[in-house]
Structure formats: C-alpha cells, structure tokens
Design a protein around this motif. Structure first.
Motif, mmCIF file in Angstrom:
data_model
loop_
_atom_site.group_PDB
_atom_site.id
_atom_site.type_symbol
_atom_site.label_atom_id
_atom_site.label_comp_id
_atom_site.label_asym_id
_atom_site.label_seq_id
_atom_site.Cartn_x
_atom_site.Cartn_y
_atom_site.Cartn_z
ATOM 1 N N ALA A 166 6.643 20.682 -42.881
ATOM 2 C CA ALA A 166 5.208 20.790 -43.139
ATOM 3 C C ALA A 166 4.783 20.017 -44.385
ATOM 4 C CB ALA A 166 4.807 22.255 -43.278
ATOM 5 N N ARG A 167 5.724 19.529 -45.167
ATOM 6 C CA ARG A 167 5.381 18.770 -46.380
ATOM 7 C C ARG A 167 4.649 17.488 -46.000
ATOM 8 N NH1 ARG A 167 4.887 22.259 -49.487
ATOM 9 N NH2 ARG A 167 6.632 23.584 -49.973
ATOM 10 N N TYR A 168 3.564 17.226 -46.703
ATOM 11 C CA TYR A 168 2.749 16.032 -46.433
ATOM 12 C C TYR A 168 3.558 14.749 -46.599
ATOM 13 C CZ TYR A 168 -1.221 12.802 -46.687
ATOM 14 O OH TYR A 168 -2.094 11.766 -46.473
ATOM 15 N N GLY A 169 4.480 14.730 -47.548
ATOM 16 C CA GLY A 169 5.326 13.551 -47.747
ATOM 17 C C GLY A 169 6.112 13.195 -46.503
ATOM 18 N N HIS A 170 6.592 14.204 -45.770
ATOM 19 C CA HIS A 170 7.324 13.933 -44.526
ATOM 20 C C HIS A 170 6.385 13.367 -43.460
ATOM 21 C CE1 HIS A 170 10.831 15.684 -46.283
ATOM 22 N NE2 HIS A 170 10.390 16.933 -46.238
ATOM 23 N N GLY A 182 18.174 -5.785 -58.243
ATOM 24 C CA GLY A 182 17.866 -7.023 -57.540
ATOM 25 C C GLY A 182 16.787 -6.936 -56.493
ATOM 26 N N LEU A 183 16.249 -5.748 -56.201
ATOM 27 C CA LEU A 183 15.202 -5.647 -55.197
ATOM 28 C C LEU A 183 13.909 -6.245 -55.724
ATOM 29 C CD1 LEU A 183 17.252 -3.246 -54.497
ATOM 30 C CD2 LEU A 183 15.400 -2.421 -53.095
ATOM 31 N N GLY A 184 13.195 -6.921 -54.857
ATOM 32 C CA GLY A 184 11.923 -7.488 -55.255
ATOM 33 C C GLY A 184 11.382 -8.416 -54.185
ATOM 34 N N PRO A 185 10.076 -8.510 -54.074
ATOM 35 C CA PRO A 185 9.114 -7.798 -54.907
ATOM 36 C C PRO A 185 9.100 -6.297 -54.586
ATOM 37 C CG PRO A 185 7.962 -8.944 -53.147
ATOM 38 C CD PRO A 185 9.408 -9.340 -53.050
ATOM 39 N N VAL A 186 8.662 -5.532 -55.568
ATOM 40 C CA VAL A 186 8.519 -4.085 -55.408
ATOM 41 C C VAL A 186 7.036 -3.769 -55.488
ATOM 42 C CG1 VAL A 186 9.092 -1.815 -56.323
ATOM 43 C CG2 VAL A 186 10.769 -3.670 -56.481
ATOM 44 N N ARG A 187 6.517 -3.157 -54.433
ATOM 45 C CA ARG A 187 5.108 -2.751 -54.396
ATOM 46 C C ARG A 187 5.045 -1.230 -54.344
ATOM 47 N NH1 ARG A 187 5.808 -7.059 -50.818
ATOM 48 N NH2 ARG A 187 4.636 -8.913 -51.365
ATOM 49 N N HIS A 188 3.885 -0.677 -54.701
ATOM 50 C CA HIS A 188 3.776 0.777 -54.653
ATOM 51 C C HIS A 188 2.399 1.216 -54.166
ATOM 52 C CE1 HIS A 188 2.276 -0.027 -58.794
ATOM 53 N NE2 HIS A 188 1.378 0.867 -58.427
ATOM 54 N N LYS A 189 2.374 2.460 -53.730
ATOM 55 C CA LYS A 189 1.127 3.136 -53.363
ATOM 56 C C LYS A 189 1.197 4.539 -53.950
ATOM 57 C CE LYS A 189 -2.077 4.140 -49.701
ATOM 58 N NZ LYS A 189 -3.146 3.534 -50.479
ATOM 59 N N ILE A 190 0.158 4.903 -54.689
ATOM 60 C CA ILE A 190 0.069 6.225 -55.303
ATOM 61 C C ILE A 190 -0.945 7.043 -54.521
ATOM 62 C CG2 ILE A 190 -0.529 7.493 -57.388
ATOM 63 C CD1 ILE A 190 0.194 4.912 -58.958
ATOM 64 N N ILE A 191 -0.519 8.205 -54.046
ATOM 65 C CA ILE A 191 -1.405 9.099 -53.302
ATOM 66 C C ILE A 191 -1.516 10.385 -54.105
ATOM 67 C CG2 ILE A 191 -1.781 10.351 -51.161
ATOM 68 C CD1 ILE A 191 -0.144 8.155 -49.751
ATOM 69 N N TYR A 210 8.569 9.709 -52.177
ATOM 70 C CA TYR A 210 8.964 10.895 -52.927
ATOM 71 C C TYR A 210 7.726 11.538 -53.557
ATOM 72 C CZ TYR A 210 8.554 8.249 -57.307
ATOM 73 O OH TYR A 210 8.077 7.502 -58.357
ATOM 74 N N PRO A 211 7.816 12.848 -53.860
ATOM 75 C CA PRO A 211 6.748 13.515 -54.597
ATOM 76 C C PRO A 211 7.012 13.420 -56.096
ATOM 77 C CG PRO A 211 8.322 15.143 -53.881
ATOM 78 C CD PRO A 211 8.817 13.809 -53.367
ATOM 79 N N THR A 234 3.665 10.651 -53.958
ATOM 80 C CA THR A 234 2.589 11.629 -53.801
ATOM 81 C C THR A 234 2.608 12.568 -54.998
ATOM 82 O OG1 THR A 234 4.029 13.120 -52.544
ATOM 83 C CG2 THR A 234 2.678 11.573 -51.276
ATOM 84 N N MET A 235 1.436 13.132 -55.294
ATOM 85 C CA MET A 235 1.341 14.020 -56.460
ATOM 86 C C MET A 235 0.090 14.881 -56.376
ATOM 87 S SD MET A 235 0.240 11.039 -59.146
ATOM 88 C CE MET A 235 1.569 10.038 -58.542
#
Length: 192
Positions: free
Chosen positions: A16-20, A158-167, A82-83, A129-130
């Motif tokens: 039921a977690r929104y992250g899932h 070595g990962l890149g580019p790294v993008r993010h989304k904050i919810i 991740y939360p 998420t937060m």
C-alpha cells in the motif's frame, strides 16, 4: 530498447506504500515502451549490515547481492526509488548500497589519487518521496541528502548523467498522486 535495473529502496514491504505504486508505474511505462526491466525490492532482501572496513573491503559478497551486481552490470540505466526518512535515505537502503557497491566492483582504490569509478556507461534516475513539501526540501534544505547520493555514491561509482524527481507532501492529502504516477510512467517509457 534500454536495459533498466530498478532499485525499490523502500524498506517497508507493505504494497500500500505510495512509493511502491510509483515503482509499478515506472515499470509499466518502461515495459510498455519496449524496455527490459529487472526489479529489486530491498524490503524482500535479507543481508547483514557491514560494520567494519574489513567487512566492506574483504568480506565475500553474498550470492543474493552478487546476483544484483550482475544485473547492475547488465543494465544501461538504473532507476532508484526511496522515501526520505530523517532527511536521508532509509538505513536499510543505505546498508544495501554498501553491500552492492563494494570496492573492485563499483570502484577501485588506487595507490595515489582518487578511486577509479567502474560503473561508467550507465545513466541513473532517482525518485525520492517525502512528507516535506518538495520546494521546502529543495530550497530550504537544498536537497542535501539527494545531492550526496547523486554525487558521493552514484557519480563516484561512474554513473551519469544522474537525474532526479522529488515528490513531496505524499501524506498531505492534496498531493496529485495520479499525476505523479503518470509522470513517473512517462519517465519509465523514456528510460529516464
């Protein structure tokens, strides 16, 4: 077609977690667009926490972690969900990253100078998420823990580019959850 490794970093196995739900939306979008996805739910894993430098550097990698390392090498893109807990990644997810991103797999120590990254050629997307409103986390707290994950762990390896989304405000009742599910599905379809 892009090969995607998805790391569901929510330590709570409750579906039921929104992250899932966000993870499910990303996978649906990616698979619907023809990408190949391998998914890891850290809530389902059992592994010890590394407590010493010797364990981190010398302890044999567990078979379950070794299988995920193979998936990481197979991937072209890594999606991480991740939360935010106490302003950072949950401890169980951090313990997983410490097991996964070991020396001589994710990076190599050198005699002099900065360690050599070993995971180049893979892009990454981080979705966090937060309960905090996203602008407060971004502006007031300057997204410090997210930036640390991106710079000090992912780019370091070595990962890149790294993008993010904050919810943000996920438990506030007014968060447009359906819209975020659609946006994350679009990120999966674009393998971004």
């Amino acid at each position: 077609m892009t090969r995607i490794l998805l790391l569901d970093g929510h330590p709570d196995p409750d579906p039921a977690r929104y992250g899932h739900a966000l993870v499910d939306a990303y996978v649906e979008g990616a698979v619907g667009a023809g990408h190949e996805v391998r998914r890891v739910r850290i809530a389902d894993l059992d592994f010890p926490i590394l407590r010493t430098q010797a364990e981190y550097r010398e302890e044999p990698v567990l078979p379950v972690i070794e299988a995920i390392q193979r998936d990481l090498l197979w991937s072209e893109h890594v999606a991480i969900f991740y939360p935010l807990w106490l302003g950072d990644v949950p401890a169980w997810f951090k313990a997983f990253l410490e097991q996964l991103l070991r020396p001589d797999f994710a990076f190599r120590y050198v005699k002099q100078g900065f360690p050599e990254p070993l995971l180049q050629g893979r892009s990454a997307r981080v979705v966090v998420t937060m309960q905090t409103p996203a602008p407060v986390y971004s502006w007031l707290y300057r997204a410090h823990s997210l930036k640390s994950l991106e710079r000090n762990i992912l780019r370091f390896c070595g990962l890149g580019p790294v993008r993010h989304k904050i919810i943000g405000s996920v438990d506030g009742g007014w968060t447009p959850r359906k819209r975020y599910l659609e946006e994350v599905a679009d990120l999966g379809a674009a393998a971004r």
